[in-house]
Design a protein around this motif. Structure first.
Motif, short mmCIF file in Angstrom:
data_model
loop_
_atom_site.label_atom_id
_atom_site.label_comp_id
_atom_site.label_asym_id
_atom_site.label_seq_id
_atom_site.Cartn_x
_atom_site.Cartn_y
_atom_site.Cartn_z
N GLU A 69 50.98 -4.73 -2.87
CA GLU A 69 51.90 -3.92 -3.66
C GLU A 69 52.01 -4.46 -5.08
O GLU A 69 51.83 -5.65 -5.34
N LYS A 70 52.33 -3.56 -6.00
CA LYS A 70 52.52 -3.97 -7.38
C LYS A 70 53.65 -4.99 -7.48
O LYS A 70 54.69 -4.85 -6.85
N GLY A 71 53.42 -6.03 -8.25
CA GLY A 71 54.42 -7.06 -8.45
C GLY A 71 54.51 -8.10 -7.35
O GLY A 71 55.35 -8.99 -7.41
N LYS A 72 53.63 -8.02 -6.34
CA LYS A 72 53.65 -8.97 -5.24
C LYS A 72 52.57 -10.04 -5.42
O LYS A 72 51.61 -9.88 -6.17
N THR A 73 52.74 -11.13 -4.70
CA THR A 73 51.78 -12.23 -4.71
C THR A 73 51.25 -12.45 -3.30
O THR A 73 52.05 -12.55 -2.35
N PHE A 211 54.50 -14.87 -14.87
CA PHE A 211 53.70 -13.68 -14.62
C PHE A 211 54.15 -12.97 -13.33
O PHE A 211 54.14 -11.74 -13.25
N GLN A 212 54.55 -13.75 -12.32
CA GLN A 212 54.93 -13.17 -11.03
C GLN A 212 56.12 -12.24 -11.13
O GLN A 212 56.32 -11.39 -10.24
N LEU A 230 54.05 -20.26 -3.54
CA LEU A 230 53.83 -19.17 -4.49
C LEU A 230 53.84 -17.79 -3.86
O LEU A 230 54.16 -16.81 -4.54
N CYS A 231 53.43 -17.67 -2.61
CA CYS A 231 53.07 -16.36 -2.06
C CYS A 231 54.03 -15.89 -0.97
O CYS A 231 54.45 -16.67 -0.13
N GLU A 232 54.34 -14.59 -1.02
CA GLU A 232 55.12 -14.00 0.06
C GLU A 232 54.25 -13.76 1.29
O GLU A 232 54.69 -13.98 2.42
N GLN A 233 53.04 -13.28 1.06
CA GLN A 233 52.12 -12.95 2.14
C GLN A 233 50.84 -13.78 1.99
O GLN A 233 50.55 -14.30 0.91
#
Length: 463
Positions: A69-73, A211-212, A230-233
């Motif tokens: 998704e847009k805006g996701k990491t 940037f995130q 850093l990452c949600e997924q």
């Protein structure tokens, strides 16, 4: 290094959509087989024969599908040869897929493996202009940004030297400086940051976190703590296929389990421990009187024991049976509530199911992003006072320290029972989130951990 993918998503919340993506390479045993493959199958079909293959197939990617998704990491992990670099190159548009498709929304900037993207015969300045133009920037736009790029890279006069004489660290500095100033909507970063020095890496991480807030990030690393941070997924790639896709915490834990099993081979079997589905319930903090510390720091730490429901793995040779904290300021009483600053004792009790020659017990204290705040193990003791355990022996490790004062949030304590040395050991039992520590009412304002300042002085001197 840089690419502007030309396959655009329209009217969608997805920044990246990967659909049934595969990449196959033809491996030829002899040079003449390549010529045969281009001619013979067509002739064989014409005369009614089954076409023969004169090559072997290597599938770098097999039917990969996911969306970001847009805006996701999203983080990508996997061993060498898993297909990570191939996937990134296809997303960037520098490599074509054999089957499937990739769609992107917005400008893509990528920092891939060292040596890609820059022309080694060009100077750093020339490479900045070349890569800027590849991304669609005009010469005027690059002119306007060049001083900022040069300042960010901090390579001095080397900006006008050929890239082929650059060290790996200098290459990364300039490469990251470029992607940080092209106004990309999608940023892709491979392991290249691992070769940078600590100060520049911190500079890059500050940019990444900024940037995130608005952009979409794909981050590739072997460092599972960084992926969690850093990452949600996360996606775990193995042999060109998606092995797991889910929260960064669950995927990295599975990956670590698999990696350790691979290093142990058939000698030890790490049996995965599944959570039993008990809902995560939070007890309310009691209304005990608060303790006042220097700088007006106040915290409340509620400890929840999860040893019976936590995930992890075990070989069966040994088992952790109890984890608890004692308050040494109150005659070694077990407690689930702390204010920060107390002397405490973390106890880890384990039993050997089989003989263990060199037992090691340790813990890691992590924040909610997976960052390792502190930890220790019993190696300093076992090296001076060796111990061996027989089947049925019970052993307790005790770690005495000051309960840290932490910012508000949730923290986990991971524990392990191992056998071996610092560089050669086997985790016989590893428990993720054996204890969950919930910190509330904290007045720690800066950093990851608060410390008790003995004195702070603001002094005015005349003249």
């Amino acid at each position: 290094m840089l690419s502007n993918a030309n396959r655009q998503l329209k009217y969608s919340d997805a920044a990246i959509r990967v659909s049934n993506l595969s990449k196959v390479y033809h491996i030829y045993g002899r040079p003449e087989d390549r010529l045969k493959q281009s001619v013979m199958p067509r002739l064989q079909r014409r005369i009614g024969l089954q076409p023969k293959k004169y090559h072997n197939e290597f599938w770098a990617l097999k039917d990969i599908s996911f969306e970001v998704e847009k805006g996701k990491t999203i983080g990508i992990i996997g061993s060498n040869g898993a297909g990570k670099s191939t996937l990134l190159q296809i997303i960037c548009g520098t490599l074509s897929p054999s089957f499937g498709s990739v769609e992107t929304s917005g400008r893509v900037a990528a920092l891939l493996e060292l040596g890609s993207g820059f022309n080694p015969e060009f100077t750093g300045r020339e490479n900045v202009y070349m890569n800027g133009s590849i991304l669609g920037l005009t010469k005027k736009e690059i002119d306007e940004r060049f001083n900022e790029i040069e300042s960010f890279a901090e390579i001095g006069d080397f900006i006008d030297q050929q890239v082929k004489i650059y060290s790996s660290g200098m290459y990364v500095r300039l490469a990251f400086a470029v992607i940080a100033h092209v106004d990309a909507e999608i940023l892709i970063i491979d392991e290249a940051l691992a070769v940078g020095d600590a100060l520049f890496t911190q500079k890059c991480m500050r940019f990444i976190r900024k940037f995130q807030k608005e952009g979409t990030l794909i981050f590739v690393s072997h460092d599972t703590a960084t992926i969690q941070n850093l990452c949600e997924q996360a996606i775990w790639l193995s042999s060109g296929e998606i092995k797991a896709l889910g929260t960064s915490k669950s995927v990295t834990e599975d990956y670590l389990h698999h990696t350790l099993q691979g290093s142990y081979g058939d000698k030890y079997k790490l049996n995965k421990i599944r959570k039993n589905g008990v809902q995560n319930q939070r007890s309310q903090l009691s209304q005990d009187d608060e303790l006042l510390f220097a700088c007006n720091y106040k915290t409340k730490n509620q400890v929840e024991n999860r040893i019976d429901t936590a995930s992890g793995w075990q070989t069966g040779n040994g088992k952790i049976i109890e984890v608890f904290i004692e308050n040494l300021n109150t005659k070694n009483e077990r407690s689930n509530l702390f204010m920060g600053g107390e002397k405490i004792r973390l106890n880890i009790v384990a039993v050997a199911n089989k003989p263990i020659d060199k037992p090691i017990i340790g813990f890691i204290w992590r924040d909610r992003l997976g960052q390792e705040l502190f930890g220790e193990n019993t190696l300093p003791i076992s090296t001076t006072s060796p111990m061996n355990l027989q089947a049925g022996d019970c052993v307790t490790a005790q770690f005495d320290f000051i309960m840290p004062m932490l910012p508000n949030g949730e923290y986990s304590v991971n524990v392990a029972f191992s056998d071996g040395t610092l560089y050669d050991h086997v985790h016989h039992h590893w428990i993720n989130d054996a204890l969950i520590v919930t910190v509330s009412s904290s007045e720690v304002r800066w950093g990851l951990v608060g410390i008790r300042f003995k004195q702070i002085i603001l002094e005015r001197k005349n003249g």
